[in-house]
Design an enzyme around this catalytic site. Structure first.
Site, PDB file in Angstrom:
ATOM      1  N   GLY A  10     -11.039  -1.010   1.927  1.00  0.00           N
ATOM      2  CA  GLY A  10     -10.235  -0.637   0.775  1.00  0.00           C
ATOM      3  C   GLY A  10     -10.751   0.611   0.083  1.00  0.00           C
ATOM      4  N   GLY A  53      -5.898  -4.724  -1.449  1.00  0.00           N
ATOM      5  CA  GLY A  53      -4.959  -4.565  -2.557  1.00  0.00           C
ATOM      6  C   GLY A  53      -4.299  -3.212  -2.533  1.00  0.00           C
ATOM      7  N   VAL A  83     -11.292   0.119   6.582  1.00  0.00           N
ATOM      8  CA  VAL A  83     -12.508  -0.709   6.626  1.00  0.00           C
ATOM      9  C   VAL A  83     -12.728  -1.544   5.375  1.00  0.00           C
ATOM     10  CG1 VAL A  83     -15.017  -0.679   6.877  1.00  0.00           C
ATOM     11  CG2 VAL A  83     -13.609   0.864   8.242  1.00  0.00           C
ATOM     12  N   GLU A 133      -2.763 -14.826   2.857  1.00  0.00           N
ATOM     13  CA  GLU A 133      -1.396 -14.705   3.339  1.00  0.00           C
ATOM     14  C   GLU A 133      -0.834 -16.091   3.664  1.00  0.00           C
ATOM     15  OE1 GLU A 133       0.219 -11.907   3.488  1.00  0.00           O
ATOM     16  OE2 GLU A 133      -1.417 -10.456   3.195  1.00  0.00           O
ATOM     17  N   GLY A 185      -2.623 -15.536  -4.338  1.00  0.00           N
ATOM     18  CA  GLY A 185      -2.218 -14.341  -3.612  1.00  0.00           C
ATOM     19  C   GLY A 185      -3.320 -13.675  -2.820  1.00  0.00           C
ATOM     20  N   ARG A 188      11.331  -0.342   7.638  1.00  0.00           N
ATOM     21  CA  ARG A 188      12.136  -1.196   8.519  1.00  0.00           C
ATOM     22  C   ARG A 188      13.337  -1.779   7.790  1.00  0.00           C
ATOM     23  NH1 ARG A 188       7.778  -5.202  11.164  1.00  0.00           N
ATOM     24  NH2 ARG A 188       6.942  -5.041   9.070  1.00  0.00           N
ATOM     25  N   VAL A 225       0.831  -1.206   0.000  1.00  0.00           N
ATOM     26  CA  VAL A 225       0.000   0.000   0.000  1.00  0.00           C
ATOM     27  C   VAL A 225       0.865   1.255   0.000  1.00  0.00           C
ATOM     28  CG1 VAL A 225      -1.742   1.313   1.266  1.00  0.00           C
ATOM     29  CG2 VAL A 225      -1.897  -1.186   1.148  1.00  0.00           C
ATOM     30  N   ILE A 282     -13.646   1.149  -1.180  1.00  0.00           N
ATOM     31  CA  ILE A 282     -15.083   1.403  -1.071  1.00  0.00           C
ATOM     32  C   ILE A 282     -15.332   2.581  -0.127  1.00  0.00           C
ATOM     33  CG2 ILE A 282     -17.320   0.426  -0.465  1.00  0.00           C
ATOM     34  CD1 ILE A 282     -16.081  -2.356  -0.871  1.00  0.00           C
ATOM     35  N   LYS A 339     -13.002  -4.514  11.575  1.00  0.00           N
ATOM     36  CA  LYS A 339     -13.786  -3.638  10.707  1.00  0.00           C
ATOM     37  C   LYS A 339     -15.208  -3.464  11.239  1.00  0.00           C
ATOM     38  CE  LYS A 339     -11.022  -5.027   6.711  1.00  0.00           C
ATOM     39  NZ  LYS A 339     -10.966  -5.839   5.485  1.00  0.00           N
TER      40      LYS A 339
END
Length: 446
Positions: free
Chosen positions: A135, A305, A133, A191, A188, A47, A16, A137, A206
């Protein structure tokens, strides 16, 4: 247009964060026109500085996130590192040094939202988290602003793409849970450690955020009843199909009929194929909102995504920057109602219960008696038997979760009941007192 740029610090540069940096760079002129001033990416805290990040200026990268947010010239901090710490400390430090914050951190907002809002208000800063919450939307802002003059009664949604993909595959191909999870991982969508998704933790965070905003009350992650999808079987999917339903992992936030309390829960449920959420496929998200005046609203789109989430982050960034220019702040926490969160036992819905029982006379009567003794009314029963064993599927009318739990415990004590194979709630049907939310799909026996 003001010529001095607004300075932005970016905390995190993963999927992101790197997309946020890319869009800020490639769409700099458009962002400046929308905000009324140029926006400058002043630093990026990571990091692992040695990692290759295409399109990210190396001279902006630092490992000292605290020093970055303490600079004093940062106008907005964008936090996309996730987790509780160090994100919480970095955000509060940002407020202390005059910066507003845009976050995509659902776990932190769900757990510490009240404290973060208080810190922002004390320092005259903004806290935005649309991306936390669903993405891309637009959901937080419509609930907080567009519906501010209305009374929201229910928020029902699919807010995790991984679980929706898995359940969709199980429904479409007849695959078992493990097989569908393997496919989601290979593509994908899941995870390497899918626990947060498949056990419902992601959706529960959420749900806490949505309930707090929708009902103007404080709801934390600990207030949300949570069940995942790991126990959903191919048999459950097949039973749902026979009922004209499909199975979805739902986040459900409801105001009590008397308006004096709210509930928030996440669990798999059967919903009628006539309900709009039933048609949400693959890894998409959708949220169904019911309000007094607005009626029924549905928000649909990609819920995760890099690009979709970055879109929501940048929308919040524009709002925070505009407020900085105007010397104002946006809407903060509106928890004026302070309604209590009722326990799961108070929730009223319908249930689908599958029992393994002895195939002999009188079993059905015994089972029916247990339901009656606990005040749970049976709608339909389906029974199949062979070689001394039988399966019994009971679909109830609306009852409290506490009454259903007591019924199940009593059923387990019957000698003729060998196993309570599965219990699943049935949602998305007409609710008394709230009008025809959807077409009622009556269950028919076989």
């Amino acid at each position: 247009m003001r010529t001095r740029p607004l300075k932005v610090a970016l905390l995190g540069c993963g999927v992101v964060g790197s997309e946020v940096a890319r869009i800020m760079t490639t769409h700099a002129d458009d962002l400046a026109a929308r905000i009324g001033a140029p926006v400058e990416l002043a630093g990026i805290a990571v990091r692992r500085p040695g990692r290759v990040r295409e399109g990210v200026p190396a001279e902006l990268v630092t490992t000292d996130a605290t020093a970055l947010v303490k600079r004093g010239d940062i106008d907005v901090v964008v936090e996309v590192i996730g987790g509780i710490e160090p994100a919480r400390s970095l955000i509060t430090t940002s407020f202390d040094h005059g910066a507003s914050v845009v976050s995509a951190n659902k776990a932190l907002v769900a757990q510490e939202g009240a404290a973060l809002h208080a810190a922002a208000e004390q320092r005259g800063a903004d806290l935005y988290y649309e991306a936390a919450v669903a993405g891309a939307i637009p959901l937080v802002r419509p609930l907080r602003e567009s519906l501010a003059g209305d009374k929201v009664n229910r928020v029902l949604g699919i807010v995790n793409g991984t679980t929706n993909f898995i359940l969709d595959r199980m429904d479409g191909s007849g695959a078992g849970y493990s097989e569908a999870l393997d496919e989601a991982t290979a593509l994908g969508y899941a995870e390497a450690d899918p626990t947060a998704d498949v056990e419902g933790f992601d959706a529960a965070a959420k749900a806490a955020i949505l309930a707090g905003i929708a009902f103007h009350t404080r709801v934390t992650l600990d207030d949300v009843h949570r069940e995942g999808i790991t126990e959903v079987t191919a048999a459950d999917i097949a039973s749902a199909k026979r009922m004209g339903c499909t199975v979805k992992l739902l986040a459900i936030c409801e105001r009590a009929a008397d308006g004096r309390s709210v509930t928030a829960r996440v669990h798999p449920a059967m919903i009628p194929l006539s309900h709009p959420l039933a048609s949400v496929r693959e890894a998409y998200n959708a949220v169904f909102v019911e309000a007094d005046a607005a009626g029924q609203l549905m928000f649909y789109g990609p819920g995760a995504g890099g690009s979709p989430t970055a879109s929501a982050v940048l929308g919040d960034l524009v709002a925070a920057c505009r407020n900085k220019l105007a010397g104002a702040t946006g809407p903060g926490e509106s928890a004026y109602s302070r309604l209590p969160v009722s326990p799961m036992g108070d929730v009223i819905t319908r249930y689908h219960i599958s029992l393994d029982v002895a195939d002999k006379p009188g079993v059905l009567a015994q089972v029916a008696t247990v339901f009656a003794e606990h005040g749970v009314s049976i709608d339909t029963v389906r029974q199949q038997g062979k070689d001394g064993e039988a399966s019994l599927v009971v679909v109830t009318h609306r009852a409290s979760d506490a009454a259903l739990s007591a019924t199940v415990e009593a059923l387990r004590r019957l000698d003729t009941v060998r196993d309570v194979a599965s219990i699943m709630r049935v949602e998305g049907e007409e609710r008394p007192g709230n009008g025809p939310a959807e077409t009622h799909q009556r269950v028919s026996g076989e």
